[in-house]
Design a protein around this motif. Structure first.
Motif, PDB file in Angstrom:
ATOM      1  N   THR A  48       0.845  -1.193   0.000  1.00  0.00           N
ATOM      2  CA  THR A  48       0.000   0.000   0.000  1.00  0.00           C
ATOM      3  C   THR A  48       0.874   1.234   0.000  1.00  0.00           C
ATOM      4  N   SER A  49       0.251   2.401  -0.093  1.00  0.00           N
ATOM      5  CA  SER A  49       0.957   3.672  -0.065  1.00  0.00           C
ATOM      6  C   SER A  49       0.062   4.684   0.629  1.00  0.00           C
ATOM      7  N   PRO A  50       0.607   5.816   1.054  1.00  0.00           N
ATOM      8  CA  PRO A  50      -0.236   6.839   1.683  1.00  0.00           C
ATOM      9  C   PRO A  50      -1.379   7.290   0.788  1.00  0.00           C
ATOM     10  N   GLU A  51      -1.138   7.338  -0.517  1.00  0.00           N
ATOM     11  CA  GLU A  51      -2.206   7.737  -1.446  1.00  0.00           C
ATOM     12  C   GLU A  51      -3.323   6.691  -1.471  1.00  0.00           C
ATOM     13  N   ASP A  52      -2.946   5.403  -1.515  1.00  0.00           N
ATOM     14  CA  ASP A  52      -3.944   4.332  -1.473  1.00  0.00           C
ATOM     15  C   ASP A  52      -4.736   4.389  -0.166  1.00  0.00           C
ATOM     16  N   LEU A  53      -4.007   4.630   0.910  1.00  0.00           N
ATOM     17  CA  LEU A  53      -4.638   4.698   2.224  1.00  0.00           C
ATOM     18  C   LEU A  53      -5.621   5.860   2.293  1.00  0.00           C
ATOM     19  N   THR A  54      -5.253   6.991   1.698  1.00  0.00           N
ATOM     20  CA  THR A  54      -6.149   8.153   1.667  1.00  0.00           C
ATOM     21  C   THR A  54      -7.448   7.817   0.960  1.00  0.00           C
ATOM     22  N   GLN A  55      -7.338   7.164  -0.194  1.00  0.00           N
ATOM     23  CA  GLN A  55      -8.536   6.796  -0.933  1.00  0.00           C
ATOM     24  C   GLN A  55      -9.397   5.810  -0.147  1.00  0.00           C
ATOM     25  N   ASP A  56      -8.756   4.906   0.564  1.00  0.00           N
ATOM     26  CA  ASP A  56      -9.483   3.933   1.384  1.00  0.00           C
ATOM     27  C   ASP A  56     -10.245   4.643   2.497  1.00  0.00           C
ATOM     28  N   VAL A  57      -9.588   5.616   3.131  1.00  0.00           N
ATOM     29  CA  VAL A  57     -10.239   6.378   4.203  1.00  0.00           C
ATOM     30  C   VAL A  57     -11.439   7.145   3.664  1.00  0.00           C
ATOM     31  N   LEU A  58     -11.242   7.844   2.542  1.00  0.00           N
ATOM     32  CA  LEU A  58     -12.324   8.653   1.983  1.00  0.00           C
ATOM     33  C   LEU A  58     -13.510   7.778   1.560  1.00  0.00           C
ATOM     34  N   LEU A  59     -13.217   6.606   1.006  1.00  0.00           N
ATOM     35  CA  LEU A  59     -14.295   5.693   0.619  1.00  0.00           C
ATOM     36  C   LEU A  59     -15.081   5.247   1.849  1.00  0.00           C
ATOM     37  N   SER A  60     -14.377   4.962   2.930  1.00  0.00           N
ATOM     38  CA  SER A  60     -15.046   4.560   4.167  1.00  0.00           C
ATOM     39  C   SER A  60     -15.863   5.706   4.748  1.00  0.00           C
ATOM     40  N   VAL A  61     -15.336   6.924   4.624  1.00  0.00           N
ATOM     41  CA  VAL A  61     -16.079   8.091   5.102  1.00  0.00           C
ATOM     42  C   VAL A  61     -17.396   8.237   4.338  1.00  0.00           C
ATOM     43  N   ILE A  62     -17.335   8.099   3.006  1.00  0.00           N
ATOM     44  CA  ILE A  62     -18.552   8.203   2.182  1.00  0.00           C
ATOM     45  C   ILE A  62     -19.553   7.116   2.558  1.00  0.00           C
ATOM     46  N   THR A  63     -19.043   5.891   2.752  1.00  0.00           N
ATOM     47  CA  THR A  63     -19.920   4.769   3.097  1.00  0.00           C
ATOM     48  C   THR A  63     -20.591   4.974   4.450  1.00  0.00           C
ATOM     49  N   ALA A  64     -19.815   5.528   5.405  1.00  0.00           N
ATOM     50  CA  ALA A  64     -20.335   5.688   6.764  1.00  0.00           C
ATOM     51  C   ALA A  64     -21.076   7.005   6.958  1.00  0.00           C
ATOM     52  N   LEU A  65     -21.027   7.890   5.970  1.00  0.00           N
ATOM     53  CA  LEU A  65     -21.605   9.230   6.110  1.00  0.00           C
ATOM     54  C   LEU A  65     -23.061   9.224   6.566  1.00  0.00           C
ATOM     55  N   PRO A  66     -23.930   8.351   6.022  1.00  0.00           N
ATOM     56  CA  PRO A  66     -25.332   8.370   6.464  1.00  0.00           C
ATOM     57  C   PRO A  66     -25.513   8.090   7.956  1.00  0.00           C
ATOM     58  N   ARG A  67     -24.519   7.470   8.597  1.00  0.00           N
ATOM     59  CA  ARG A  67     -24.648   7.129  10.017  1.00  0.00           C
ATOM     60  C   ARG A  67     -24.255   8.292  10.926  1.00  0.00           C
ATOM     61  N   TRP A  68     -23.554   9.310  10.352  1.00  0.00           N
ATOM     62  CA  TRP A  68     -23.093  10.413  11.195  1.00  0.00           C
ATOM     63  C   TRP A  68     -24.234  11.373  11.510  1.00  0.00           C
ATOM     64  N   ARG A  69     -24.306  11.789  12.781  1.00  0.00           N
ATOM     65  CA  ARG A  69     -25.267  12.783  13.222  1.00  0.00           C
ATOM     66  C   ARG A  69     -24.532  13.842  14.037  1.00  0.00           C
ATOM     67  N   ARG A  70     -24.953  15.078  13.919  1.00  0.00           N
ATOM     68  CA  ARG A  70     -24.303  16.164  14.668  1.00  0.00           C
ATOM     69  C   ARG A  70     -24.247  15.854  16.165  1.00  0.00           C
ATOM     70  N   ALA A  71     -25.284  15.198  16.658  1.00  0.00           N
ATOM     71  CA  ALA A  71     -25.330  14.890  18.085  1.00  0.00           C
ATOM     72  C   ALA A  71     -24.210  13.946  18.510  1.00  0.00           C
TER      73      ALA A  71
END
Length: 217
Positions: A48-71
């Motif tokens: 892996t590389s830092p760039e690959d890791l960044t893309q993996d993180v962002l993909l996980s953020v998008i996937t988990a986004l509906p679960r995030w609430r301000r509270a």
């Protein structure tokens, strides 16, 4: 403040606003990449590389986004939690136990390297390596806060939101981290000034030892 902007964009993106999602990723990408490169190192690894890791993180953020609430807390803390987890998993996949290790801090010098010659680039590479080694002297919490402050570029308040503490605690941890690094540097400097064991005697000592004693000839 960055935290407020991210919370608003994340809220709109979680409700299906594609423009807000695009803006959100535009803000997050450099932040996440700087974090991954500072934690995982600037040189590519076999798997892996830092760039690959960044893309993996962002993909996980998008996937988990509906679960995030301000509270649940600031979105920045939500992203940071995902990024820290991904970095730890990446180190475990390499069979390394030092999930908080930092082997390189490339963002501090990348811009300068673009305009420098081979000699300066070699010096810069050594400096980055040295900075990374220095960070390894810090406890995990102090290292994490220092990376978020100096490499990622977050404010004290943003770091406090990200790691789930107070601004005062961040300032104290940063101060202690810098004091610890200063002591390490002072120790290294003192070590370089001490003569190596078994070193050759000085020229004056050699001349004194070799001088005739005045005995009968």
């Amino acid at each position: 403040m960055l935290t407020d902007d991210l919370d608003g964009q994340a809220g709109r993106a979680s409700r299906g606003d594609r423009a807000a999602l695009t803006e959100l990723l535009g803000v997050l990408t450099p932040i996440v990449e700087r974090y991954c490169r500072a934690r995982f190192g600037g040189r590519e690894r076999p798997t892996t590389s830092p760039e690959d890791l960044t893309q993996d993180v962002l993909l996980s953020v998008i996937t988990a986004l509906p679960r995030w609430r301000r509270a649940d807390g600031p979105f920045l803390a939500f992203v940071y939690g995902i990024a820290a987890h991904k970095v730890s998993n990446a180190f475990r996949s390499l069979g390394r136990d030092r999930s908080a290790a930092t082997s390189d801090v490339p963002e501090l010098l990348d811009t300068a390297e673009l305009a420098s010659g081979p000699e300066q680039q070699a010096i810069d590479a050594w400096t980055r390596h040295r900075l990374g080694r220095l960070l390894e002297h810090l406890p995990d919490r102090q290292r994490e806060i220092l990376v978020l402050r100096t490499v990622v570029g977050l404010s004290v308040e943003e770091v406090a939101h990200a790691v789930g503490t107070t601004a005062g605690a961040v300032r104290i941890a940063q101060h202690r981290a810098l004091c610890r690094l200063r002591r390490v540097l002072e120790g290294d400097l003192a070590a370089t000034r001490r003569p190596a064991r078994g070193a050759a005697p000085s020229d004056r000592a050699v001349r004194h030892t070799a001088a005739p004693t005045g005995g009968a000839g």
